[in-house]
Each structure stands twice: as structure tokens, then as C-alpha cells.
Design an enzyme around this catalytic site. Structure first.
Site, PDB file in Angstrom:
ATOM      1  CG  ASP A  98       6.374 -60.426  25.609  1.00 48.55           C
ATOM      2  OD1 ASP A  98       6.681 -60.575  26.798  1.00 48.55           O
ATOM      3  OD2 ASP A  98       5.246 -60.674  25.152  1.00 48.55           O
ATOM      4  CG  ASP A 199       6.123 -64.094  30.195  1.00 54.78           C
ATOM      5  OD1 ASP A 199       4.952 -64.027  29.813  1.00 54.78           O
ATOM      6  OD2 ASP A 199       6.666 -65.168  30.547  1.00 54.78           O
ATOM      7  CD  GLU A 256       1.885 -62.773  31.996  1.00 53.02           C
ATOM      8  OE1 GLU A 256       0.911 -63.362  31.495  1.00 53.02           O
ATOM      9  OE2 GLU A 256       3.059 -63.147  31.843  1.00 53.02           O
ATOM     10  CG  HIS A 329      -0.258 -63.830  24.267  1.00 53.00           C
ATOM     11  ND1 HIS A 329      -0.244 -62.686  25.031  1.00 53.00           N
ATOM     12  CD2 HIS A 329       0.578 -64.695  24.871  1.00 53.00           C
ATOM     13  CE1 HIS A 329       0.580 -62.858  26.049  1.00 53.00           C
ATOM     14  NE2 HIS A 329       1.086 -64.067  25.978  1.00 53.00           N
ATOM     15  CG  ASP A 330      -1.099 -66.293  27.635  1.00 54.71           C
ATOM     16  OD1 ASP A 330      -0.758 -67.123  26.765  1.00 54.71           O
ATOM     17  OD2 ASP A 330      -0.278 -65.743  28.400  1.00 54.71           O
TER      18      ASP A 330
END
Length: 562
Positions: A98, A199, A256, A329-330
Site C-alpha cells: 500500500d 491510496d 484508489e 478495509h473501508d
């Protein structure tokens, strides 16, 4: 369409804090992941995406990085990471890191230096602006609530933070900053990692005039929208990154990209753009949102969902590549959101896996999805750890916009901690996640939802995922076939075809808990059919008309008539 290994891969996302604890401190770690590599090999995945494992004060669970080349002490050491990388590669599993480079932690040395004075050489690594009449530079709001600007008492200037005030945004206008980031990326790639998930990467370019945004009436602060997302400058930065770093390695890259449209996505992922392989879009994740976003949820509408998913499938077809996911995860657990996590948990979990993995794009499995883990309902708000959830609870209750019960109901449905409860390995204490006290409570249903119970059960969700994954590796049509939605107006069935040469893949998914009649469109012609997979035992193998059972899924391979 060009063929690449990352199009043919299955990615498995690990949230390290909640995956497996090896030392009894209640927090998952790198050695815990190493312990479970054989499990992941058995599942059949090709790439592990690790949510951030870097040094961090953990204001936002590791997405606030204080040292990009260090490992968070709770997770282990850099030697542990090297061992994980080697052990994964020994099993022919790749590692994707990440990469959080829209912002850093306020405890990063760059920001510590940046705060020291206006003339410090690191000052311009971050975005500093003067206020206006005692107020912030503009009306932008942060994603976690409140203003996106924080006043520094020493210099009496504001710094921008689109997330927590402990996550100051980096200034990508600064060439020296970009060089430092590119150097850091090369350092990891030279170690041997196999790619990056980036991210909120579409937020690194901002409108440099920093104008006010439009107030939507829900808050006194504005959503910056495309003033901070998808700005044209982001493509300059990514093309420079590709030239200096990414193009020199055979890796997987996914960005993302909240609020991106299909046409904007093609600018990021078009094969002639020299930027990224794919992006995570969020449009399908907003299905059912109400006026207050996910905290004001309305009823799930399959028609709206079909429209969005088909739009992304069709508009990127032949031009770019999709990433496929229904939770991470979100996001809340997909079987709780899109399926039925009670009576039909097993059937709907298998149906959703079938639906997703037969689409065009690279599938992403989020840890626990493959055993049908569900949302959790903690008794107290004090049991929750997520900064976004806690801020929402505080904001809604203090403003009187929602009662305690109303906001807790929204948290049960859509809160991020639904995805962050510890992985359920077995029915022993703390689901086998830790011998200590887990950092966040375990979902009480681990007694009957756990990996150990499923490994040797041929009808389990886990073994169904293995079958789906094997199909993707066996049939080229599942990876490279063209997508076409059928039965567009059906309110209960999501059905589509994939076509490659003289073959057609027919995918049939019942998204409801009632029996529904499927009738094949007359324009689908075939000589022979083969049932590749179904989540029920198929007794009558006709596809002209099928009375689908609750949450039934079937996939047929059809040979086209000449």
C-alpha cells in the site's frame, strides 16, 4: 486486448492488524501472515495486497505514515518483512504494498521540519496557506469531518489535511518531494515487491488557487470534489512516476480513485496513457446512499447496481482494465450488504463470489470474504476504533441530527470496523486470532463461521472460492471475454454474458431470497452447453427456463451456433 499477468491474477487483501497475531499482543503482524501463507496458497490467490505496514502513530490505522522505509513495531521488523517476501515468493505469491503518498503523518520528519519555520527547506513539502479574516483559507471540509485546514500556532498559517489533522497533505508541486517519493518507491521495488496499491491517488493534484467549494447543506464545510480530485495535474505526476519508476519494473499498480467516472478512469488506466494498470472506483459502493451519504442509507436497488456495474464493464471494455471488489478495509462485509447474512449466508456468499469473479477485471478478495465473515454489532460505541465512525457518531449525536439508536444502526450497516474485526481462524478463544487481548473485539459468530470448519467441507464457501479461482485460471473467456448485460429490467436477477471467439459464458445470479424464473433471451444461440459451476445441486439442466432458488448462481459455457 493485450494480455498481462496482472489481468489473470487474483488479489487477496490483508489488513495486517486483524489477520493473525503471532506474539500474543493482540495485534496481527507480519509473522502471523507468514504462518498463514499455506492457507492462502491453498485458496489459490496470486497476489497479496498488504494494507500499510510502515511506521505510523496509528491515528488512521497505518494510513498516517511517519517513516516510509520502516515497519510498524507492532507488525515486526524489516527483517520480518524480508522473510515474508521470500516465503511468499517461494510459494509463487506476489506482494503488493500500500502506497500512501497523498499525505503523511504529522510525525513524519518532513512535517516536523516543515513546521519549524517558513524558510525551512521542507516547508514546501506540505501545503501551507494564510487564513482569511481569522478563518481557514477556504471552506473545504475533511473526509473525516470538520475543516480540511489546521492552524499552526507558531507560524499562524494553516496546513491542508483532506483527512485527519494528523495526516497533512503532501505538496506534489514540489519537485524535490516527488524525487524523494520516487526514490522511496524504487527502494521497495529493488527489495523485490511486485507492485503498489496507491491510496487516494487521484487527490495528489489540487486546484492551486484553492477556491471555495459548493456547500451542500449537510455541513458548513464543502466537499472539495474535483477541486481536490481528478485534477489534470494528477496525470502529469503519474506519467512522471511511470517514466521514472513504474515502467522499469514488471509490476501491478492500482490507484484508489474516489469520485472518478469511467471516462476519467480511462485517463488513468488507458494502455497508451503510461500511468496505472487499473483503479478502484467507488460508484457501486455508493448504491443505497441517502442524502447523508452512507450514514443516511436507503434501500438497495439492484437496478441501480446493474446500471453502474455494466457502465464500468462496457465503457472500459477494450480501453482500460477494471478492478473488481465488493468489500475492503473501508467497506462493510459484502455478504451483509449485498447478500443475506442470516438464513442464506452460505448461498448468497457463493452467489456474490460467482457474480464478481466472472466479470471483466482483476478480482480482489478481502480477508474473511472467502469464509463468509459478516458485519458485527458491538453493544457500545466505545467498542469501535475507527476514526471515521467515531467522528460520525459524535457529529450526528451532538448536532441532534440522529439519535443514538439511529446512528448505531447506520454504523452496524456501513461502518468501517465491520471489515476490521479479527480474522476467524477457528472456534477457539478469540477465533484463533490471538492468545492475548485483541485490539478490537472478535465477531461473536466465530463459533460457527471460521476457516478451520470450512477447509475440509467440500460444500463450504472457502472451497467454492477455490473452484471459482480455478475456473478463472482455466478458461480464457473469463478473463478476456467481452461483457454484455442481459435481462436488464429484471428486478431480481443479474445476468450477463462474456463472449470470446465462438464461446459464450452465461452468468446467472439471483440477488433475492425468493425463487425467481430465469428465461434465456432468444438471441443467445448455442450448440452445446456445459455447467461450469453452481451454488446449488442442479437437478434439471435446462437453461431455456430455470426456476432459480434463493440466491442461486449458475455459470454455463456455451458453444455458439455457426
Amino acid at each position: 486486448m493485450n494480455k498481462y499477468w496482472w489481468k489473470e491474477s487474483i488479489v487477496y487483501q490483508i489488513y495486517p492488524r486483524s489477520f493473525k497475531d503471532s506474539n500474543g499482543d493482540g495485534i496481527g503482524d507480519l509473522r502471523g501472515i507468514i504462518e498463514k501463507l499455506d492457507y492462502l496458497k491453498e485458496l489459490g490467490v496470486d497476489v497479496l495486497w498488504l494494507s500499510p505496514v510502515y511506521e505510523s502513530p496509528n491515528d488512521d490505522n497505518g494510513y498516517d505514515i511517519s517513516n516510509y522505509k520502516g515497519i510498524m513495531k507492532e507488525f515486526g521488523t524489516i527483517e520480518d518483512f524480508d522473510l515474508l517476501l521470500a516465503e511468499a515468493h517461494n510459494r509463487k505469491i506476489k506482494i503488493m504494498m500500500d502506497l500512501v503518498i497523498n499525505h503523511s503523518s504529522d510525525e513524519h520528519q518532513w512535517f516536523i521540519e516543515s513546521k519549524k519555520s517558513k524558510t525551512n527547506k521542507y516547508r514546501d513539502y506540505y501545503i501551507w496557506r494564510d487564513g482569511k479574516d481569522g478563518l481557514p483559507p477556504n471552506n473545504w471540509g475533511g473526509c473525516f469531518g470538520g475543516s480540511a485546514w489546521e492552524l499552526d500556532p507558531q507560524s499562524q498559517m494553516y496546513y491542508l489535511h483532506l483527512f485527519s489533522k494528523k495526516q497533512p497533505d503532501l505538496n506534489w508541486e514540489n519537485e524535490n518531494l516527488r524525487k524523494e517519493i520516487f526514490s522511496m518507491m524504487k527502494w521497495w521495488l529493488e527489495k523485490g515487491i511486485d507492485g503498489f496499491r496507491m491510496d487516494v491517488i487521484n487527490m495528489i493534484g489540487k486546484d492551486q488557487s484553492y477556491p471555495d467549494g459548493i456547500i451542500n447543506g449537510i455541513s458548513i464545510y464543502a466537499d472539495p470534489g474535483n477541486l481536490s480530485k481528478n485534477h489534470p495535474k494528477v496525470h502529469d505526476y503519474l506519467q512522471e512516476m511511470n517514466k521514472e519508476v513504474l515502467s522499469k519494473y514488471d509490476i501491478i499498480t492500482v490507484g484508489e480513485a474516489p469520485d472518478v467516472t469511467p471516462s476519467q478512469a480511462i485517463e488513468f488506466v488507458g494502455e497508451d496513457r503510461n500511468e496505472l494498470n487499473m483503479v478502484f472506483e467507488f460508484e457501486h459502493m455508493s448504491v443505497g446512499d441517502g442524502p447523508e451519504g452512507k450514514w443516511g442509507e436507503t434501500t438497495f436497488d439492484l437496478g441501480e447496481f446493474k446500471t453502474i456495474m455494466s457502465k464500468w464493464q462496457s465503457k472500459l471494455q477494450g480501453k482500460g482494465w477494471n478492478s473488481l471488489y465488493l468489500n475492503n478495509h473501508d467497506q462493510p462485509r459484502m455478504v451483509s450488504r449485498f447478500g443475506n447474512d442470516n438464513k442464506y449466508r452460505i448461498e448468497s456468499a457463493k452467489m456474490l463470489a460467482t457474480f464478481l469473479h466472472m466479470l471483466t477485471g482483476t478480482p480482489y478478495i478481502y480477508q474473511g470474504e472467502e469464509i463468509g465473515m459478516t458485519n458485527v454489532k458491538f453493544d457500545s460505541i466505545n467498542d469501535y476504533k475507527d476514526i471515521e465512525t467515531l467522528n460520525a457518531y459524535k457529529g450526528f449525536t451532538e448536532s441532534g441530527k440522529k439519535s443514538h439508536n439511529e446512528i448505531m444502526d447506520a454504523i452496524y450497516k456501513r461502518g468501517r470496523d465491520n471489515a476490521r474485526t479479527p480474522f476467524q481462524w477457528n472456534d477457539k478463544n478469540n477465533a484463533g486470532f490471538t492468545d492475548g487481548n485483541p485490539w478490537i473485539k472478535v465477531n461473536p459468530n466465530y463459533k460457527y463461521i471460521n476457516a478451520q470448519a470450512q477447509l475440509d467441507d467440500e460444500n463450504s464457501i472457502f472451497n467454492y472460492y477455490k473452484k471459482v479461482i480455478r475456473l478463472r485460471k482455466k478458461y480464457e473467456i473469463i478473463v478476456y471475454g467481452d461483457y454484455n448485460l442481459i435481462l436488464e429490467d429484471n428486478k431480481y436477477i443479474y445476468s450477463y454474458t462474456r463472449k470470446l471467439n465462438d464461446e459464450i459464458l452465461l452468468v446467472i445470479c439471483n440477488f433475492c431470497e425468493n425463487p425467481v424464473l430465469f428465461s434465456i433471451p432468444k438471441d443467445i444461440k448455442y450448440d452445446r452447453k456445459e455447467l461450469l459451476i453452481s451454488n446449488y445441486i442442479v437437478d434439471i439442466d435446462s437453461i431455456d427456463e430455470i426456476m432459480l432458488k434463493p440466491y442461486e448462481a449458475r455459470v454455463y459455457l456455451l458453444k455458439n451456433k455457426a
